[in-house]
Scaffold this motif. Structure first.
Motif, PDB file in Angstrom:
ATOM      1  N   ARG A 145       4.910 -16.523 -24.451  1.00  0.00           N
ATOM      2  CA  ARG A 145       3.883 -17.099 -23.585  1.00  0.00           C
ATOM      3  C   ARG A 145       2.470 -16.790 -24.059  1.00  0.00           C
ATOM      4  O   ARG A 145       1.620 -17.681 -24.194  1.00  0.00           O
ATOM      5  CB  ARG A 145       4.080 -16.589 -22.153  1.00  0.00           C
ATOM      6  N   GLY A 146       2.196 -15.514 -24.334  1.00  0.00           N
ATOM      7  CA  GLY A 146       0.853 -15.118 -24.726  1.00  0.00           C
ATOM      8  C   GLY A 146       0.413 -15.788 -26.005  1.00  0.00           C
ATOM      9  O   GLY A 146      -0.732 -16.247 -26.125  1.00  0.00           O
ATOM     10  N   ARG A 147       1.315 -15.871 -26.963  1.00  0.00           N
ATOM     11  CA  ARG A 147       0.959 -16.471 -28.251  1.00  0.00           C
ATOM     12  C   ARG A 147       0.619 -17.949 -28.093  1.00  0.00           C
ATOM     13  O   ARG A 147      -0.363 -18.438 -28.659  1.00  0.00           O
ATOM     14  CB  ARG A 147       2.108 -16.299 -29.240  1.00  0.00           C
ATOM     15  N   TYR A 148       1.410 -18.674 -27.323  1.00  0.00           N
ATOM     16  CA  TYR A 148       1.175 -20.108 -27.187  1.00  0.00           C
ATOM     17  C   TYR A 148      -0.102 -20.411 -26.399  1.00  0.00           C
ATOM     18  O   TYR A 148      -0.841 -21.339 -26.734  1.00  0.00           O
ATOM     19  CB  TYR A 148       2.385 -20.796 -26.546  1.00  0.00           C
ATOM     20  N   ILE A 149      -0.359 -19.636 -25.350  1.00  0.00           N
ATOM     21  CA  ILE A 149      -1.588 -19.885 -24.591  1.00  0.00           C
ATOM     22  C   ILE A 149      -2.809 -19.524 -25.425  1.00  0.00           C
ATOM     23  O   ILE A 149      -3.831 -20.226 -25.409  1.00  0.00           O
ATOM     24  CB  ILE A 149      -1.583 -19.112 -23.260  1.00  0.00           C
ATOM     25  N   ALA A 150      -2.714 -18.442 -26.192  1.00  0.00           N
ATOM     26  CA  ALA A 150      -3.826 -18.076 -27.072  1.00  0.00           C
ATOM     27  C   ALA A 150      -4.053 -19.142 -28.133  1.00  0.00           C
ATOM     28  O   ALA A 150      -5.201 -19.473 -28.465  1.00  0.00           O
ATOM     29  CB  ALA A 150      -3.548 -16.718 -27.721  1.00  0.00           C
ATOM     30  N   LEU A 151      -2.969 -19.692 -28.673  1.00  0.00           N
ATOM     31  CA  LEU A 151      -3.106 -20.766 -29.660  1.00  0.00           C
ATOM     32  C   LEU A 151      -3.691 -22.024 -29.025  1.00  0.00           C
ATOM     33  O   LEU A 151      -4.477 -22.743 -29.652  1.00  0.00           O
ATOM     34  CB  LEU A 151      -1.748 -21.075 -30.293  1.00  0.00           C
ATOM     35  N   ILE A 312     -11.981 -19.846 -35.937  1.00  0.00           N
ATOM     36  CA  ILE A 312     -10.602 -20.241 -36.236  1.00  0.00           C
ATOM     37  C   ILE A 312      -9.740 -19.029 -36.591  1.00  0.00           C
ATOM     38  O   ILE A 312      -8.703 -18.808 -35.959  1.00  0.00           O
ATOM     39  CB  ILE A 312     -10.578 -21.326 -37.334  1.00  0.00           C
ATOM     40  N   PRO A 313     -10.119 -18.197 -37.586  1.00  0.00           N
ATOM     41  CA  PRO A 313      -9.322 -16.982 -37.793  1.00  0.00           C
ATOM     42  C   PRO A 313      -9.388 -16.032 -36.606  1.00  0.00           C
ATOM     43  O   PRO A 313      -8.461 -15.250 -36.374  1.00  0.00           O
ATOM     44  CB  PRO A 313      -9.942 -16.351 -39.046  1.00  0.00           C
ATOM     45  N   GLY A 314     -10.460 -16.124 -35.809  1.00  0.00           N
ATOM     46  CA  GLY A 314     -10.582 -15.257 -34.633  1.00  0.00           C
ATOM     47  C   GLY A 314      -9.506 -15.523 -33.607  1.00  0.00           C
ATOM     48  O   GLY A 314      -8.851 -14.593 -33.112  1.00  0.00           O
ATOM     49  N   PHE A 315      -9.283 -16.785 -33.270  1.00  0.00           N
ATOM     50  CA  PHE A 315      -8.259 -17.059 -32.249  1.00  0.00           C
ATOM     51  C   PHE A 315      -6.861 -16.883 -32.827  1.00  0.00           C
ATOM     52  O   PHE A 315      -5.936 -16.507 -32.104  1.00  0.00           O
ATOM     53  CB  PHE A 315      -8.455 -18.454 -31.643  1.00  0.00           C
ATOM     54  N   LEU A 316      -6.679 -17.145 -34.132  1.00  0.00           N
ATOM     55  CA  LEU A 316      -5.358 -16.915 -34.736  1.00  0.00           C
ATOM     56  C   LEU A 316      -5.006 -15.426 -34.717  1.00  0.00           C
ATOM     57  O   LEU A 316      -3.861 -15.050 -34.413  1.00  0.00           O
ATOM     58  CB  LEU A 316      -5.341 -17.440 -36.175  1.00  0.00           C
ATOM     59  N   MET A 317      -5.979 -14.596 -35.019  1.00  0.00           N
ATOM     60  CA  MET A 317      -5.750 -13.153 -34.981  1.00  0.00           C
ATOM     61  C   MET A 317      -5.449 -12.697 -33.553  1.00  0.00           C
ATOM     62  O   MET A 317      -4.528 -11.904 -33.316  1.00  0.00           O
ATOM     63  CB  MET A 317      -6.977 -12.413 -35.525  1.00  0.00           C
ATOM     64  N   ALA A 318      -6.212 -13.220 -32.590  1.00  0.00           N
ATOM     65  CA  ALA A 318      -5.993 -12.840 -31.192  1.00  0.00           C
ATOM     66  C   ALA A 318      -4.618 -13.295 -30.714  1.00  0.00           C
ATOM     67  O   ALA A 318      -3.938 -12.576 -29.974  1.00  0.00           O
ATOM     68  CB  ALA A 318      -7.088 -13.431 -30.303  1.00  0.00           C
ATOM     69  N   ALA A 319      -4.179 -14.498 -31.130  1.00  0.00           N
ATOM     70  CA  ALA A 319      -2.869 -14.998 -30.724  1.00  0.00           C
ATOM     71  C   ALA A 319      -1.749 -14.092 -31.218  1.00  0.00           C
ATOM     72  O   ALA A 319      -0.706 -13.952 -30.559  1.00  0.00           O
ATOM     73  CB  ALA A 319      -2.665 -16.419 -31.257  1.00  0.00           C
ATOM     74  N   TRP A 320      -1.938 -13.469 -32.358  1.00  0.00           N
ATOM     75  CA  TRP A 320      -0.942 -12.535 -32.888  1.00  0.00           C
ATOM     76  C   TRP A 320      -1.036 -11.182 -32.188  1.00  0.00           C
ATOM     77  O   TRP A 320      -0.028 -10.585 -31.808  1.00  0.00           O
ATOM     78  CB  TRP A 320      -1.143 -12.374 -34.387  1.00  0.00           C
ATOM     79  N   LEU A 321      -2.263 -10.719 -31.978  1.00  0.00           N
ATOM     80  CA  LEU A 321      -2.456  -9.374 -31.443  1.00  0.00           C
ATOM     81  C   LEU A 321      -2.113  -9.262 -29.953  1.00  0.00           C
ATOM     82  O   LEU A 321      -1.732  -8.180 -29.495  1.00  0.00           O
ATOM     83  CB  LEU A 321      -3.903  -8.921 -31.665  1.00  0.00           C
TER      84      LEU A 321
END
Length: 459
Positions: A145-151, A312-321
């Motif tokens: 859930r967290g990863r998809y909403i962050a993405l 762009i790398p900011g939200f990708l990193m956040a989606a992982w973290l």
């Protein structure tokens, strides 16, 4: 096994994340993208509009804030409507409204009419944002859930960049009015939503519509099974069940302020207010401030787009973290990182406006701030039960939009007194306050189902 005796949560949470989930994600994320593009457009067009209408800095700030005034109304209203009448119809009509309003912006001949149309545009966008996060949080299993909403939130910087690219290439050719016309076209995307996005089974069950919930769940299970090549689905496992009887139109608002959820509400409202006060106080003026520092219109738009790529790398990193470290620590880190970089960006603009330093600090500022957005949209709907999720998300977003409304206006008033250094220092202070609120009062939600998070306060 007969799955009809299991709850919507039991049946949804056991599903493997499949191609069907990804289709739902893409449709919702693209709607989010088009909304974000329309909202971000003012960042790149404000300088040209300011020049055409001969606006002062304070008047330009008021125009930039007009969308956020509409978003306060839209976000407040949409949550109540979605918790009462369902997620899907409110989501559809929000897209129709912002598409129509974007077209009207292209017809504006006075600053007063443009301001009115931007308010209407804001109502549509304010309605869409909290519904999108509620829908996705209720359809995606907890483990992803967290990863998809962050993405999904990552489509906001993509929309920001797309708005900048459109402005960079089209502004010298067709002017700002026709750019608004172009951005109205994607509203036809609502047709795809009508056919492919289901109503939330969790909401249907909560509303007492058990037959409709079972029908939607069976359709989801069939599509997941088909996307997995006909493989058998895992058996449902009974999860905590916290069902609140359907109430009247305002019962969800009372629920988010009940003793069970009051601290969560105060924390998330404070976070949204200060984070958005700082963010929009800076980003709505990025291009215009560069122009006032001596850069040409196209040059300032180009640099603003370039800086935005850091998101762009900011939200990708956040989606992982958010799934690795958790929502709370990532939220604090992105807020503090964004604040430090905002302060340094403001100082680099003061001391000669060195282009390399501006771009470097600007890229890092957007890296952290768009990461912050990813956490905000992930975190907020997880704090409330299904009966009040859209209302809780909507009012948190509405309070944030009050900050959004004040941000550009405050910047327009502060800039003539303190210059860019003072503006960005003020933004950095807002991010620091938001980080402190999360550190003191925030809770961790990583890896828990929505029902488990509800049970945590009911038990």
């Amino acid at each position: 096994m007969d799955t009809g005796s299991f709850s919507a949560a039991d049946r949804l949470e056991r599903l493997p994340v499949s191609g069907y989930h990804r289709i739902i994600f893409i449709i919702i994320a693209l709607a989010f993208f088009f909304d974000s593009m329309d909202l971000a457009m003012m960042t790149f067009l404000l300088g040209s509009i300011k020049t055409e209408f001969g606006l002062s800095s304070a008047e330009a700030g008021l125009l930039a804030s007009s969308s956020f005034f509409g978003m306060v109304l839209g976000a407040s209203l949409s949550g109540l409507l979605a918790d009462r009448f369902g997620r899907k119809p409110v989501f559809q009509w929000s897209i129709v409204l912002w598409g129509l309003a974007s077209y009207l912006c292209s017809t504006a001949q006075t600053v007063e009419s443009l301001t009115l149309f931007r308010i209407l545009l804001g109502i549509g966008m304010g309605m869409e944002f909290p519904i999108a996060q509620s829908m996705l949080s209720e359809l995606i299993p907890a483990k992803r859930r967290g990863r998809y909403i962050a993405l999904m939130d990552g489509f906001w910087p993509l929309g920001f960049v797309a708005a900048g690219v459109l402005s960079y290439f089209l502004l010298p050719l067709i002017g700002w009015r026709d750019i608004f016309l172009v951005s109205a076209v994607p509203a036809v995307f609502v047709l795809a939503i009508r056919f492919f996005i289901p109503e939330s089974p969790r909401w249907l069950e909560q509303a007492g519509k058990h037959d409709a919930a079972n029908k939607v769940l069976c359709a989801i299970e069939d599509r997941v099974r088909a996307s997995l090549g006909g493989a058998a689905l895992p058996e449902p496992v009974r999860l905590p069940r916290v069902i609140t009887p359907p109430g009247n139109f305002l019962s969800a608002l009372g629920q988010i302020w009940s003793p069970l959820y009051r601290q969560r509400t105060m924390m998330i409202w404070s976070l949204w207010f200060f984070a958005l006060l700082g963010f929009y106080g800076l980003t709505s003026w990025l291009s215009a401030l560069l122009q006032q520092s001596g850069f040409a219109v196209t040059q300032s738009v180009y640099y603003t787009v370039l800086i935005s790529l850091g998101g762009i790398p900011g939200f990708l990193m956040a989606a992982w973290l958010v799934e690795r470290w958790g929502r709370k620590p990532v939220c604090i880190i992105t807020l503090l990182g964004g604040g430090v970089m905002a302060f340094l960006y403001g100082q680099s603009a003061v001391f000669g406006g060195n282009v390399g330093l501006l771009i470097g600090t600007g890229l890092l500022m957007q890296f952290f701030l768009f990461g912050m957005w990813a956490v905000l949209y992930t975190y907020t709907p997880e704090l409330y039960p299904t009966s009040a999720r859209a209302t809780g998300s909507g009012f948190a977003s509405a309070i944030g939009r009050v900050g959004s409304l004040l941000g550009p206006l405050v910047t327009g008033l502060v800039f003539p007194i303190t210059g860019q250094g003072g503006v960005f220092a003020l933004g950095a202070l807002c991010f620091a306050v938001a980080a402190g609120v999360v550190w003191l009062f925030g809770m961790e939600t990583r890896g828990k189902t929505l029902e488990e998070l509800t049970e945590a306060v009911v038990r």
